[in-house]
Design a protein around this motif. Structure first.
Motif, short mmCIF file in Angstrom:
data_model
loop_
_atom_site.label_atom_id
_atom_site.label_comp_id
_atom_site.label_asym_id
_atom_site.label_seq_id
_atom_site.Cartn_x
_atom_site.Cartn_y
_atom_site.Cartn_z
N ASP A 41 -7.13 -6.30 0.98
CA ASP A 41 -6.03 -7.12 0.45
C ASP A 41 -6.33 -7.65 -0.96
O ASP A 41 -5.84 -8.71 -1.35
N HIS A 42 -7.11 -6.89 -1.72
CA HIS A 42 -7.40 -7.27 -3.11
C HIS A 42 -6.10 -7.20 -3.91
O HIS A 42 -5.34 -6.23 -3.84
N THR A 61 -5.32 -0.18 6.67
CA THR A 61 -3.93 -0.40 6.26
C THR A 61 -3.73 -1.74 5.55
O THR A 61 -2.62 -2.01 5.08
N ARG A 62 -4.79 -2.54 5.45
CA ARG A 62 -4.67 -3.82 4.74
C ARG A 62 -5.12 -3.70 3.29
O ARG A 62 -5.06 -4.67 2.54
N PHE A 63 -5.59 -2.52 2.90
CA PHE A 63 -5.95 -2.33 1.49
C PHE A 63 -4.68 -2.18 0.65
O PHE A 63 -3.71 -1.56 1.08
N LYS A 64 -4.71 -2.74 -0.54
CA LYS A 64 -3.56 -2.69 -1.45
C LYS A 64 -3.53 -1.35 -2.20
O LYS A 64 -4.48 -0.60 -2.22
N SER A 65 -2.37 -1.10 -2.85
CA SER A 65 -2.18 0.12 -3.63
C SER A 65 -2.72 -0.04 -5.04
O SER A 65 -1.97 0.04 -6.02
N ASN A 66 -4.00 -0.30 -5.15
CA ASN A 66 -4.63 -0.49 -6.45
C ASN A 66 -5.34 0.80 -6.90
O ASN A 66 -5.83 1.55 -6.06
#
Length: 838
Positions: free
Chosen positions: A599-600, A533-538
């Motif tokens: 969190d990229h 859930t810490r991954f960004k919407s990239n």
């Protein structure tokens, strides 16, 4: 055993009910025969002793001993049997559990298993029907047309003749149950990959199965393990009465399921030789046949019935063949598209399908015809398979063209509808996958499950190694003081220490069958969920990619651990510089691969520096995204809520320190822009493999191991460049779209359309191809290094020819979407304004 299915719940339940009813009817026959003999079942459950190190494949029997004919005290009547309520419920529960273990594959799915089960049930019913018709004629000739066949002597004679006519199959309901059971479970946990592709993707998973028939052996292991659980004790009590029956049931299941592996040349040659030897004098029993001869014939026929049911679509009308061929083609296409398939099925499907008919389906149908006691209409299967082969010759090209068009259409629709595939509209990505109740989406949950499974497997190896050496973790010692003044990039180590070889803890000797305890499993799942859930919407740097990188690292580790028959564990240890026998190092590189993009921000490190961002200042303008990801994840990993998880992994603070060193080196190795690190790695490579190519010292071995782990991390991070063109273009487009969005937000000065073509060529020339060459030079990855180099060169060549055209098409699609979006916004504004005026 818990997987999703492509069908809705009602469809699944219908299949579960249907298969349960089939199995219940057969189980009643088992109980009826036992009752007719006046036999009791067990009080103390019989157990089969499994030899340590023995594979399921090793259990394949040349001859299965079926029971000799015995006259009944009373004629068995299955219809009068009432199964114990607990046994019937457990059978239905077991069928449901097996059904849930089937994956969402187009072909190898629950519907396929149900079709095979139904076909085999019908074949078995024809065994009896055909034989009874013929025996009626024979007995009629013997006793005369006016004599009653209800006479006890005639009935006994008919039962005896039926037994001999079918080599004992018709009079042994346990064997029939075992055969149908095998049909139901034969593709449990099938990954949608052939044995060849599974060996390529997960060699370490194939090793415990001797690198042969892993799909079939895994299905048997999982289904059998489930059947032996305490909750199915009453079912087992009804099924077999002693160890002899348990052994026969197991042998039938093993032989039948392994008979479906038609790609294993050794098994195929064994079966063909046995057929020619056994039936060279004809199918019928002769006075010269020994009991072993009869049982050998029965064993062959059982396997052939299973094989026929397994490919029953080839022996049915063209419309049925067409349906299942399309499903199989789609499954192969999905595997290829995902980078797991060996080759594009569209290139070889028609030829391979014709070969399949000529070398397998038609010979099998002819053998079934020769076994004329086993099919009501002796020519039915052969006629259909010959007609389908003929139609394939005339319609095959049109069918292939139709299938290719359909998968292309499906791929396009998937890209347009799947939020994960949207090139310029990544708004609805992972963090937004939480619904109003805080539950994760099915797609996100699938990725979490996948990563948990990979990490759990590696943690189990560590626990198994600790158990083998008598080492256990101590939460009080699991601590590592980090100097806040030292930046992560300054922790990069020239040489990391690796343990010496210990024969007692060789990978093939470790017992990894035990499950992790519930607390450790829970903490591992919680950690992975938190990270997910810490991954960004990239479009590119997202959880989808993180999972692919994680899988690629696992695959490369598996290649390191693959050994030939002539190699020992110590040979593999030496070849991999110790990495193959170090599960802690393996976990570290996979851990690093998973968290690398957490969190990229969707911008390259150079853009952070240009904008003088907070993160650039924090990490002194070096490896900004990589240090940031590790900083977040390590802090979370060291929280008290994961104490038991860490205690199961680390037996000392020294191991924790070594784990962090590997994670740091691997994550920082993926920064291809930091000139200092690039120079450092080049100098170290020369020291380890060029100037030090003859240096076999412990220090140089550890240096090579350190380089090897970084190479795995780098190769996994750029996995798309070393896969087929379809996969490369998919992820290249995502990466371009991420950069283009930065340009649209007026944060990037230069339009990436201008430099993208050239930058990709430089990426291949300066990184992807040299890395593949280094992988080949270090001689640790076998044919995988050749495969990666081949794909890199091929993709580079195609990009040089088509790159500019692809970039233009991406931009054109983007502009089209923008126009449609603007039109939609204007339309909704007009509607809203009209509503207000009204």
């Amino acid at each position: 055993m818990n997987n999703t299915s492509r069908y809705n719940e009602q469809a699944i339940q219908r299949l579960v009910d249907w298969n349960s009813d089939v199995m219940i009817r057969l189980l009643k026959q088992v109980v009826a025969k036992r009752t007719a003999y006046g036999q009791e079942t067990w009080d103390v459950e019989p157990v089969l002793e499994q030899e340590e190190g023995k594979l399921v494949l090793d259990e394949v029997a040349e001859v299965i001993d079926l029971p000799m004919f015995k006259y009944y005290r009373t004629s068995p009547n299955p219809d009068s049997v009432v199964l114990p309520e607990a046994a019937e419920k457990q059978l239905r529960d077991y069928v449901a559990a097996v059904s849930n273990a089937y994956h969402d594959n187009p072909y190898h799915c629950l519907q396929h298993a149900s079709q095979v089960t139904t076909a085999l049930t019908k074949l078995l019913s024809r065994v009896v029907a055909t034989s009874l018709d013929e025996l009626d004629t024979e007995l009629g000739e013997e006793y005369g047309e006016d004599d009653s066949l209800e006479d006890v002597q005639v009935t006994d004679n008919m039962a005896a003749m039926l037994h001999h006519h079918t080599f004992g199959i018709a009079s042994d309901p346990l064997t029939q149950f075992g055969l149908v059971f095998a049909a139901l479970i034969h593709a449990v946990d099938h990954q949608g990959l052939s044995n060849r592709d599974e060996l390529k993707v997960s060699p370490e998973a194939a090793a415990p199965y001797g690198n042969r028939s892993m799909v079939e052996q895994r299905s048997i292991n999982k289904a059998w393990k489930k059947l032996m659980e305490p909750e199915f004790k009453e079912l087992r009590r009804c099924l077999y009465k002693d160890e002899v029956e348990l052994k026969r049931f197991r042998q039938v299941v093993v032989n039948a399921v392994l008979a479906t592996d038609i790609d294993d040349e050794e098994l195929q040659n064994l079966r063909m030789t046995r057929w020619e030897k056994t039936f060279s004098s004809g199918v019928r029993m002769t006075g010269r046949d020994t009991l072993k001869d009869v049982n050998r014939k029965a064993t062959i026929v059982l396997e052939q019935l299973m094989q026929a049911a397994h490919i029953i679509h080839t022996m049915q009308p063209w419309i049925v063949y067409d349906k299942w061929s399309r499903r199989h083609f789609l499954e192969m296409h999905v595997a290829f598209k995902g980078g797991n398939g060996t080759a594009d099925p569209s290139a070889s499907w028609l030829k391979s399908e014709m070969d399949f008919f000529d070398n397998y389906a038609i010979p099998l149908a002819m053998q079934l015809k020769d076994c004329d006691a086993f099919v009501v209409n002796q020519d039915e299967f052969l006629n259909y398979v010959l007609k389908n082969r003929q139609q394939l010759s005339s319609l095959g090209e049109d069918l292939l063209k139709s299938m290719i068009e359909q998968v292309k259409k499906d791929d396009l629709e998937e890209e347009q509808t799947d939020p994960a595939s949207l090139v310029f509209n990544p708004e609805a990505r992972m963090l937004d996958s939480l619904n109003s109740e805080g539950k994760v989406s099915k797609h996100l949950q699938h990725l979490i499950d996948w990563n948990v499974e990979i990490l759990a497997m590696l943690v189990k190896r560590i626990v198994a190694k600790n158990n083998a050496t008598g080492v256990s973790g101590n939460k009080e010692h699991i601590n590592l003081e980090l100097d806040p003044k030292v930046k992560i990039v300054d922790e990069v180590t020239d040489v990391i220490d690796f343990p010496d070889f210990d024969a007692a803890t060789a990978p093939d000797l470790l017992n990894t069958s035990a499950e992790l305890n519930v607390v450790i499993q829970s903490q591992l799942r919680e950690f992975v969920t938190d990270i997910a859930t810490r991954f960004k919407s990239n479009p590119f740097h997202c959880l989808d990619r993180g999972t692919q990188v994680c899988m690629s690292a696992k695959k490369l580790l598996g290649r390191l651990m693959t050994k030939t028959a002539a190699e020992s564990s110590e040979d593999i240890y030496a070849k991999s510089f110790g990495v193959s026998c170090d599960p802690l190092a393996q976990l570290a590189v996979v851990f690093a691969s998973l968290i690398n993009d957490v969190d990229h921000q969707g911008i390259p490190n150079s853009q952070h520096v240009f904008e003088s961002s907070y993160l650039a200042d924090k990490f002194k303008n070096r490896c900004i995204s990589e240090q940031h990801a590790l900083d977040i994840c390590w802090s979370h990993f060291m929280n008290g809520e994961f104490d038991e998880l860490r205690a199961s992994i680390f037996s000392s603070s020294g191991e924790l320190k070594r784990f962090r060193q590997i994670v740091v080196n691997c994550i920082l190795a993926t920064d291809l822009e930091d000139d200092q690190l690039i120079h450092f790695r080049k100098k170290r490579w020369d020291k380890a493999f060029v100037a030090g190519r003859r240096d076999e010292s412990l220090e140089n071995r550890n240096r090579r191991a350190t380089i090897l782990l970084e190479m795995i991390a780098q190769s996994a991070d750029t996995f798309h460049a070393t896969q087929n063109w379809h996969l490369y273009t998919k992820w290249n487009e995502r990466r371009f779209s991420e950069m283009y969005k930065v340009y649209q937000d007026k944060r990037l000065k230069q339009d990436p359309t201008i430099f993208w073509y050239k930058s990709e060529l430089l990426f291949f020339d300066e990184h992807a191809i040299p890395l593949a060459n280094q992988m080949k030079e270090c001689a640790c990855f076998g044919t995988t290094a050749d495969e990666y180099l081949s794909w890199s060169l091929a993709n580079r060549q195609q990009w040089a020819a088509k790159g500019n055209e692809l970039v233009a098409s991406i931009v054109a699609r983007h502009l089209g979407k923008q126009i449609e979006k603007q039109r939609s916004v204007r339309f909704h504004r007009r509607v809203s304004l009209s509503a207000k005026q009204a």
